[in-house]
Scaffold this active site. Structure first.
Site: not given
Length: 1121
Positions: A58, A780, A803, A807
């Site tokens: 494989k 990071h 809520g 942006p």
């Protein structure tokens, strides 16, 4: 990054070598790798079982679900395996969105077994502990194991027992297999911990009556633990994700990164692309990639990468030239763009790093113009104005279009310019020079402290403040409806239960920093400490925020710093216990300890109840150690900021280390007084960018924290958001999230349940990841999505649904913050205060000089050596060239003493002189002194100095004197006889003539060897010939008045200097006059003196006392009165 995938072969070898279990693990080390370069005959010789067993083959290239993709050859003989490999090798294959070429294969024995003998086991790490998943039906059709499997969570620092495994995981396993499986799983878990795995999956795990077989395996290890596990791991190769080639340039940058304290990353996505990036900062690099993809550039994005952590000029040069080399190999019909971007640096000298980039641009200016490359630059931070000026100048001098922008321009605006989505300003507005921020704009030298430190968000009446006009409605917030969480194990239920489930038994403070907070700094980070003191001063603190420093590598002492205009002393302690005992008022520790010592020093700090907050700056701490620190901190009620962070800042109160950058940025971003907006981000560089954005769109920052880029930061987004929610001075909250992890969903939950009521503006960076065909690990360690719910796109949508104000892109973040702030001002929640300027702080001399604001004559001048750059330079020649040219000791001496690259024969002559002057026995005065000193128990330096002090006109110092005497006589036209007669008449000895033992009949072989070489190689020997004529006269009078070795070297060296072609006559005479020739004797004889010292020590000779019978005592006779 920390968690890195390893090949199946590597993972199995780790298990086979190090698993400790009584379960019989079969087929250990029965695995063979095949590549395009494999010699099958040799492979069979190394693995004889290939010829005798049925086999499985494989690809071993991090491909998931190979069985379903038809990429496994089963129950084949060796010939069948060879044919299968031949049919698949170097063939392009699609796996999901990724396309790649099959190159590496794994061959193992075929294991006949029944379906009911297949099992599934997986261990993976989370913040709270390690999860063990087990399912009694493994194999290709295992399905959704998250939903099916039995699971067990082992908390951090706990151990897994066989009883737990049997009772909680093996519920559907036949009794006759439970003992073997439970023992194997416990052994596997212990191995997982010992070798710092972060993920380990075996599917299927086959258990037959013969034992346990590991058929397929996938694994990741914590690469930052290399320094711990190196002995067991060896040299681990980390293959690239399938669909992305491993390029030598990536390996080169990875090698640079490994050798540097800075961070250098490069991933090639599409080498034929036209959009290239060179971005400073792990967080900023993700933001730029996001923006490029948002603007339709995903197919043309050539690379991902970042440089950060204050790389040197040479390192940035090497990084930049690698990228420029790659981007100028193939032309693009539309030309190419290079985006040199970055956030506002905290401590990196932008001008210094730009020097390296400028060097690379100059070196590649031809190819850059040929490939029609346009460069866009945006940067801020220490000395960024000078960096931008230099970058603009190189554009003018080379003719390459280079557009430069500073902090006045939104960070990602240059992407729109580069891609043609927004116009390029002809003359972009430039912020004032760094130095201008340090000049008080007010006529008053002192600003009342009260007006400067009162919170800007406190309601107050003022006739001078005009309320802002009510802005248009912000982004529409969807109704707070219940959403189906797309991740497992999110804390649910009411908030008290959520807090309890986090394991926090010690109450943590809501307020981390106050006006009188005191800290201890671990590490000799004087620049960071001075930055903190300058911040304290402009904030009108009464006392410095740093009480002391701890540095284990020196004794207790005082370190000098500036407090405004005056100098103060801060204590430095060798151990933490003394510092804590003498400064009980300290409750914050700022740790600059290295990644190797950060864990131990943090554990030690948490033993002191006075410490409530710890900031860990180091990057690269193993995740297992970080999780242990988190557990201890939760138990003790300590808040940890970091690891891998720049820290945090509370304007008007306290700042951690280098947070907020230098003083010019502190003042520009109004960080000397509190505003109304609190933020939390992962990235340190992006936290400074948030300072800039928030200061330009609101009344400023109340507090900001960068929690760090690791997968498991010491404190989470939610920890700080809840603090801000409970802090009256904070009126709105900004969160800059990131791809990877699930912490942002806790914010969603807090908003939905009403625990968070203040406006939250949130954006998760890393939206570009879903557009890439293969997995990309961003700067990071934690910036990598392991499942769909961890993508930035999913988290942004969840936050929007909950809520939060989200942006459409990072480009619009500032606009949304302004919109929310204006609404809060309009409804009276925020009443902006009148600006009052801070006090002036004098600029450090070193920084003023860096900025070119002052000049001062240097105390020292040198023209022979420069150690300041990446490479040591001898008289203009890099040390690598010295060795490459095989210049030898004589060549180095020529560079350092004479500032010349001397001819080969001259270098050889110098080395011969050093050899023949190395020693002349123990009886001479210098050796005698060295021996006496050594036997008196003195050290090497003292003994050597004792011997060297005897060198002068009478011993060894005749080289200069002989050269001067013979040169003067020869140059004045004296005949040899006239010279001898004049010296006799003047009553002076001829230096370099005479020997105590050697004579014309017993010649000094040292002189003979040198004479033969000089006569053969020197172009002219006029002075030597003159001296030999003098020798004929003197030896005719007395046979031992020969030209001795000192005299020979002296006159031959004058011939060398005058005739080798490297010196003028005046220069040659000057070297003789200033004592260069005596240096040959001093350097050579030092070798002998050191030899005598070592000889006496080796012989263990005792104190020397001169015998009485070798002293003639001549005392004055007794005189009576």
């Amino acid at each position: 990054m920390s968690a890195k995938a390893i090949s199946e072969k590597t993972g199995k070898e780790f298990v086979y070598k190090y698993i400790c279990t009584s379960a019989p693990v079969q087929n250990r080390f029965y695995c063979a790798s095949v590549t395009t370069e494999t010699d099958w005959d040799r492979l069979i010789q190394e693995h004889p079982w290939l010829s005798t067993m049925r086999l499985v083959v494989k690809p071993d290239q991090l491909i998931k679900r190979r069985g379903k993709l038809g990429l496994v050859g089963i129950n084949l003989d060796l010939q069948g395996v060879q044919e299968w490999v031949k049919a698949h090798i170097m063939k392009e294959t699609s796996v999901g969105k990724a396309k790649g070429v099959l190159k590496n294969f794994l061959i193992e024995p075929f294991v006949p077994h029944a379906q009911e003998e297949e099992f599934y086991v997986c261990i993976y790490a989370t913040r709270e502990g390690d999860h063990v998943l087990f399912h009694h039906e493994g194999g290709v059709e295992v399905g959704d194991v998250d939903a099916k499997a039995q699971r067990l969570m082992v908390p951090v620092d706990d151990k897994l027992s066989e009883d737990q495994v049997r009772e909680q995981l093996l519920l559907h396993v036949p009794d006759n297999q439970k003992e073997v499986l439970s023992n194997f799983i416990v052994g596997l878990f212990n191995l997982y911990e010992d070798l710092y795995f972060t993920y380990l999956e075996i599917n299927p795990l086959v258990v037959t009556q013969d034992g346990v077989y590991i058929l397929d395996m996938a694994a990741k290890i914590d690469a930052t633990a290399d320094y711990i596990c190196k002995a067991k791991w060896g040299d681990v190769e980390f293959p690239p994700p399938f669909g992305r080639e491993a390029y030598p340039e990536e390996a080169y940058i990875a090698d640079l990164d490994a050798k540097s304290g800075a961070s250098l990353k490069l991933t090639l996505l599409n080498p034929r692309g036209r959009i290239w990036t060179m971005v400073a900062g792990g967080g900023a690099s993700v933001v730029y990639s996001d923006t490029i993809c948002d603007l339709g550039g995903v197919d043309e994005l050539a690379n991902y990468g970042e440089y950060s952590g204050a790389p040197s000029e040479q390192q940035t040069y090497d990084y930049a030239k690698t990228i420029l080399s790659l981007m100028t190999r193939e032309k693009h019909p539309q030309g190419k763009v290079l985006i040199i971007g970055g956030s506002i640096a905290n401590f990196t000298n932008v001008a210094a790093t730009f020097k390296g980039i400028v060097r690379a641009i100059k070196d590649y200016q031809g190819p850059l113009k040929e490939h029609e490359v346009t460069i866009f630059v945006r940067r801020g931070g220490p000395n960024y104005q000078e960096g931008l000026r230099v970058m603009g100048e190189v554009g003018k001098t080379t003719g390459i279009p280079i557009h430069v922008f500073g902090t006045e321009t939104h960070m990602t605006a240059i992407v729109g310019m580069a891609l043609g989505h927004r116009p390029i300003p002809n003359q972009p507005p430039m912020d004032a020079h760094t130095a201008n921020f340090l000049l008080n704009a007010s006529n008053s030298a002192v600003t009342p402290a009260a007006t400067r430190t009162a919170s800007f968000s406190e309601p107050r009446t003022s006739n001078d403040v005009t309320p802002a006009k009510k802005s248009k409605a912000g982004l529409p917030a969807d109704c707070l409806h219940s959403i189906l969480w797309p991740l497992k194990n999110v804390v649910t239920g009411d908030w008290k239960e959520a807090q309890a489930s986090s394991g926090c038994s010690g109450a943590k403070a809501t307020t981390l920093f106050r006006k009188h907070t005191k800290a201890i700094v671990w590490g000799m980070q004087t620049r960071a400490v001075q930055g903190m003191l300058d911040f304290d001063y402009v904030c009108s603190r009464e006392e410095p925020s740093v009480a002391a420093m701890v540095y284990p590598f020196t004794g207790d002492h005082k370190q000098k710093f500036y407090w405004g205009h005056k100098e103060i002393l801060l204590p430095v302690y060798k151990n933490m216990a003394d510092a804590m005992k003498k400064h009980p008022e300290v409750d914050v520790l700022i740790s600059f300890a290295s990644l190797r010592s950060a864990f131990d020093s943090t554990v030690e700090a948490m033993q002191y109840p006075q410490i409530h907050t710890i900031a860990i700056i180091a990057e690269g701490i193993p995740e297992a150690q970080t999780r242990r620190l988190i557990k201890m901190a939760d138990e003790k009620g300590v808040t940890i900021i970091g690891p891998a962070t720049v820290g945090g800042i509370k304007p008007g109160c306290f700042k951690i280390g280098n947070t907020g950058g230098m003083l010019d940025n502190i003042l520009a971003s109004k960080l000397y007084r509190p505003g109304s907006v609190a933020y939390v981000s992962r990235s340190g560089g992006m936290s400074n960018e948030l300072n800039n954005i928030i200061s330009r769109t609101t009344d400023g920052v109340y507090e900001g924290v960068a929690i760090g880029g690791d997968r498991y930061p010491g404190s989470t987004f939610m920890d700080h958001v809840l603090r801000y929610q409970d802090t009256p001075g904070v009126k709105m909250i900004v969160v800059l999230g990131e791809i990877g992890g699930t912490e942002e969903y806790r914010i969603c939950q807090g908003i939905r349940e009403g625990r968070i009521t203040k406006p939250v503006v949130c954006w998760c960076i890393g939206t570009c990841a879903t557009m890439f065909a293969s997995e990309v690990q961003f700067g990071h360690a934690g910036a990598c999505a392991n499942q769909a719910s961890e993508t930035a796109v999913a988290k942004n949508q969840a936050l929007r649904d909950a809520g939060a104000y989200v942006p459409k892109s990072f480009d619009e973040l500032g606009d949304v913050i302004r919109t929310v702030y204006d609404e809060l001002v309009a409804n009276g929640t925020i009443v902006p205060a009148q600006e009052v300027p801070p006090p002036t702080v004098p600029m450090d001399y070193s920084w003023a000089r860096e900025l070119g604001l002052i000049r001062k004559p240097a105390s020292f001048m040198t023209s022979i050596c420069d150690e300041r750059g990446q490479e040591l330079i001898y008289a203009g020649m890099p040390i690598t060239e010295v060795f490459k040219e095989e210049m030898g000791l004589g060549g180095v001496l020529g560079l350092l003493w004479f500032q010349r690259r001397l001819p080969r024969y001259a270098c050889q002559f110098i080395e011969m002189c050093l050899m023949v002057t190395a020693d002349h026995g123990p009886a001479v005065s210098g050796a005698h002194n060295t021996i006496v000193c050594a036997r008196a128990g003195k050290d090497l330096i003292s003994s050597l100095t004792s011997g060297l002090l005897t060198i002068g006109d009478r011993f060894g110092g005749a080289l200069d004197a002989a050269a001067k005497q013979f040169s003067k006589a020869f140059d004045s036209g004296m005949l040899p006889m006239e010279f001898v007669n004049k010296m006799k008449k003047d009553g002076k000895l001829i230096m370099g003539i005479g020997h105590r033992v050697k004579s014309i009949n017993n010649p000094d072989m040292r002189v003979q060897i040198l004479k033969d070489f000089v006569k053969q190689h020197f172009p002219s020997t006029q002075l030597l010939d003159y001296a030999l004529d003098v020798e004929k006269i003197t030896t005719s009078k007395k046979p031992n008045l020969i030209l001795n070795v000192d005299g020979f070297i002296g006159v031959a060296f004058v011939d060398l200097l005058r005739t080798c072609g490297g010196f003028t006559r005046d220069e040659a005479d000057e070297f003789v006059e200033i004592g260069a020739l005596n240096g040959i004797f001093v350097l050579g004889r030092s070798m002998g003196f050191i030899g005598h010292y070592l000889d006496q020590k080796r012989l263990k000779q005792g104190l020397y006392r001169h015998p009485w019978d070798d002293i003639s005592y001549v005392l004055p006779e007794h005189m009576s009165m």
